[in-house]
Design an enzyme around this catalytic site. Sequence first.
Site, PDB file in Angstrom:
ATOM      1  N   THR A   1       0.911  -1.128   0.000  1.00  0.00           N
ATOM      2  CA  THR A   1       0.000   0.000   0.000  1.00  0.00           C
ATOM      3  C   THR A   1       0.950   1.176   0.000  1.00  0.00           C
ATOM      4  OG1 THR A   1      -1.719  -1.235   1.128  1.00  0.00           O
ATOM      5  CG2 THR A   1      -1.684   1.120   1.569  1.00  0.00           C
TER       6      THR A   1
ATOM      7  N   THR B   1      -4.140   2.301  -1.989  1.00  0.00           N
ATOM      8  CA  THR B   1      -3.679   0.927  -2.198  1.00  0.00           C
ATOM      9  C   THR B   1      -4.330   0.258  -3.394  1.00  0.00           C
ATOM     10  OG1 THR B   1      -3.344  -1.185  -1.064  1.00  0.00           O
ATOM     11  CG2 THR B   1      -5.447  -0.131  -0.718  1.00  0.00           C
TER      12      THR B   1
ATOM     13  N   ASN C   1      -4.127  -3.061  -2.818  1.00  0.00           N
ATOM     14  CA  ASN C   1      -4.050  -4.211  -1.909  1.00  0.00           C
ATOM     15  C   ASN C   1      -2.694  -4.893  -2.080  1.00  0.00           C
ATOM     16  OD1 ASN C   1      -4.774  -5.864   0.144  1.00  0.00           O
ATOM     17  ND2 ASN C   1      -5.929  -7.298  -1.108  1.00  0.00           N
TER      18      ASN C   1
ATOM     19  N   ASP D   1      -9.775  -8.406   0.792  1.00  0.00           N
ATOM     20  CA  ASP D   1      -9.882  -7.846   2.146  1.00  0.00           C
ATOM     21  C   ASP D   1     -11.218  -8.184   2.809  1.00  0.00           C
ATOM     22  OD1 ASP D   1      -7.432  -6.799   2.699  1.00  0.00           O
ATOM     23  OD2 ASP D   1      -7.896  -4.762   2.087  1.00  0.00           O
TER      24      ASP D   1
ATOM     25  N   SER E   1     -10.659  -2.455   6.023  1.00  0.00           N
ATOM     26  CA  SER E   1      -9.263  -2.091   5.761  1.00  0.00           C
ATOM     27  C   SER E   1      -8.501  -1.933   7.078  1.00  0.00           C
ATOM     28  CB  SER E   1      -9.261  -0.760   5.007  1.00  0.00           C
ATOM     29  OG  SER E   1      -7.957  -0.243   4.895  1.00  0.00           O
TER      30      SER E   1
ATOM     31  N   GLY F   1       1.520  -1.618   4.833  1.00  0.00           N
ATOM     32  CA  GLY F   1       1.892  -2.770   5.654  1.00  0.00           C
ATOM     33  C   GLY F   1       0.726  -3.695   5.965  1.00  0.00           C
ATOM     34  N   GLY F   2      -0.405  -3.554   5.252  1.00  0.00           N
ATOM     35  CA  GLY F   2      -1.542  -4.443   5.492  1.00  0.00           C
ATOM     36  C   GLY F   2      -1.960  -4.369   6.948  1.00  0.00           C
TER      37      GLY F   2
HETATM   38  N1  GLY Z   1      -5.542  -3.580   1.472  1.00  0.00           N
HETATM   39  C1  GLY Z   1      -5.020  -3.388   2.735  1.00  0.00           C
HETATM   40  C2  GLY Z   1      -5.942  -2.649   3.638  1.00  0.00           C
HETATM   41  O1  GLY Z   1      -6.820  -1.957   3.156  1.00  0.00           O
HETATM   42  O2  GLY Z   1      -5.833  -2.770   4.822  1.00  0.00           O
END
Ligand code: GLY
Length: 574
Positions: A385, A403, A405, A427, A456, A477-478
Site C-alpha cells: 500500500t 492501495t 491491496n 480484504d 481495511s 503494511g496491510g
Molecule cells: N488492502 C489493505 C488494507 O486496506 O488494509
Amino acid sequence: MDLLKPVSSRFIRHVLLLTCVLTVVIGLSIGCDGVKISHFHENGVVASVSPIASQVGEQIFRQGGNAFDAAVGVGFALAVVHPQAGNLGGGGFALARDGGNGHIIALDFREKAPLASTEDMYLDNGGGVVEDLSSLGALSAGVPGTVAGLHALWKEYGTLPWEDLVTIAAKMADTGFIVDEYLAGSLADYQDQLSVFPETESLLLPGGKVPGVGEQLILSDLAATLYLIAAEGSEAFYNGFIADSIVACMAEHGGLITAEDLQQYQVMWRQPVHFEFDSLDIYSMCPPSSGGIVMGQILKLLEPYDLSRYFPDSPEYMHLFCEASRLAYADRSIHLGDPAYYSIPGRLLSPEYIDERRKLIPVDHAGSSDAIEAGSPLKYESDETTHFSVCDKHGNMVSVTTTLNATYGSKLVVSGAGFLLNNEMDDFSIRPGHPNLYGLIGGEANKIEPGKRMLSSMSPTLVLKDDKPLLVLGSPGGSRIITTVAQAIVGFSRFGLSLEEIVSQPRFHHQWLPDVVYLEEEGFFVDKIQALIKYGYHVQERSKYGDLQLIHITAEGLMHGASDPRRGGAVAGY
Ligand code: GLY
C-alpha cells in the site's frame, strides 16, 4: 481587458506548469536519491515513497498551491512512478485538517464490491476457497475509488486548477521517467506474476524485460488516461472511454464490475475516529477502515502504563504492546466492517470497556489467542500500500493512504487505459475463519455483500496538541499498518525519539491470530528475543515491513519530515 484576462492567466498557468514539469524531469534525469530526513521548511512539506512524487509536491507548493493541491499532484504522480501501489484502479482514505477553520475530516474512497458480488463467490461447490480467485485477475477487483477521492479532495479544498495538477503526472507518463533501483527490483521480484497478463507485461515489462535502473519508462496509455482525467475531471473515469475499457476488461477476464457499478461509485465524507493519548489529540480513519479504532484501543490500553522507563525494544514494553494488540485485533475480527451493512458497537473506545479489557492483560507472561484456523501471512508477503503525508504553512494537514491491496494489485492492467486494477476483494472475509493475504480472520461483519466496502487496516493519521498541528503520519503494511503507526506515536510521546529514530526503529507485530509475535529481521538482539520467548510468546522473524512517512510541525509552525529508510522514499519541501 476582461477578454484578455482569461487568456493571460491561462498562459501564465501553462508557463508555471511547464516549469514544474521541467524542474521535476530535470531533477530526475540528473538522478535524485531524495532527502530522507528534511531540515525545517516554512511553506510546505511532503513525505512519500517516491523522490519524484515528493518533488512534484514541492513544486506545487512553490507555485502557491496548498497542501491539498500538493496531495492531489502527489497522488497522481504515484500512480505513474510507483505502480506497485500508487494507483488509479484502487482506493484509499484521507485524513485532513482544514487550516482555515481547524475542522478535521475523513474521506473514504475505498473500493466497493461490485453489485453482482455474492457471499460465496470465491468458494467451490464444496465450500472450499478457490486458490488465487480473490487475489489475482479481474474477479478480485473492487470498484475503484481513487480518482473520485482525489477529485473530491481537490474540489473541496484545492486552489490550483485540477487540470494542471493532473497534467504533471500525465506528462511524466507521456515523456517517461527514470526507473530507480526500487522499482527495477520490485519489477524483477514480480516479473512472473506480471507476465501472466499480456496487457500488464507490455505496460511494465516492455519487450518482456525488466527495465534497468536509469532507463526511461514511458507509459503512453496511462498518459492518455491521465490527460482525459485532467481535462474532464473524475467523471472521465466513471463514464466514457475509461469506464468502457474497465467493463471490456471485465468481460474479457471474467470480472464483475459493470458500467452501473462505476456510475454509482461515490466517495463518503466521514467523522474521523478521535481519541486522546497522553496530552495529544489523535485522529485516524473510521470504518470501513479498522485503523482508527484498533489503534485507539491499543494506545488507550497502554496509556496507564509507565512505558517511559523502558526502551522501544524492551521485552517489558513489547509484551504490553503485544497483549494490547491481541485484544484489539480480536475485536477487529468480530466487530468491524462497513458501517452501511453492519452495526458496529458504539463503545469500542469507551473508557469503561477499555478498562475492562485491560484486566485481561497478564502481568508477566504471554496471553493466548484462540487457535481457530490461524493463517500464515509470511506465506504471502504482500503489503504494498502506499502512504503520503503533506502539510503547509496555512495549517492544512493531509494524510493519505492508498492501495491496490497486494503489490501491483490484481496484476491485471486495463487494456488501452494503462492502469492496474486492485485485488481489494481479498480484504473481505471470503469465508468465515479463512485468513486473507495478511492472515486476518473475519466473519459476519466483513462478509461479501453487493456494494459493500471491504474492511481495511489503513490508518492515515493526524496528531494535534492544544489544537495545533503536530504530526502527519501513516504507512503501508496491510494488517501491520496499525501497529506501525501506534509504535511511532508511542516512540514520539513516551520514548522521546527523534523523527529519524521513529521511522528507523525496529518493528514488531501481534494481531491475535495467528498467535505469533513478528519481529523485523536483524532488528532485535538475541537476549530480547529470548526474553519474549520466556514470557511464552511464539516468535518469528520476518522481512522488514512498513514505510512510515512522517511530518512534524513545531510550535513555531516550522515543518520537517522523515521518510522510512526501508524503502526509496524522500521528503521534499520549501
Ligand atoms: N488492502 C489493505 C488494507 O486496506 O488494509
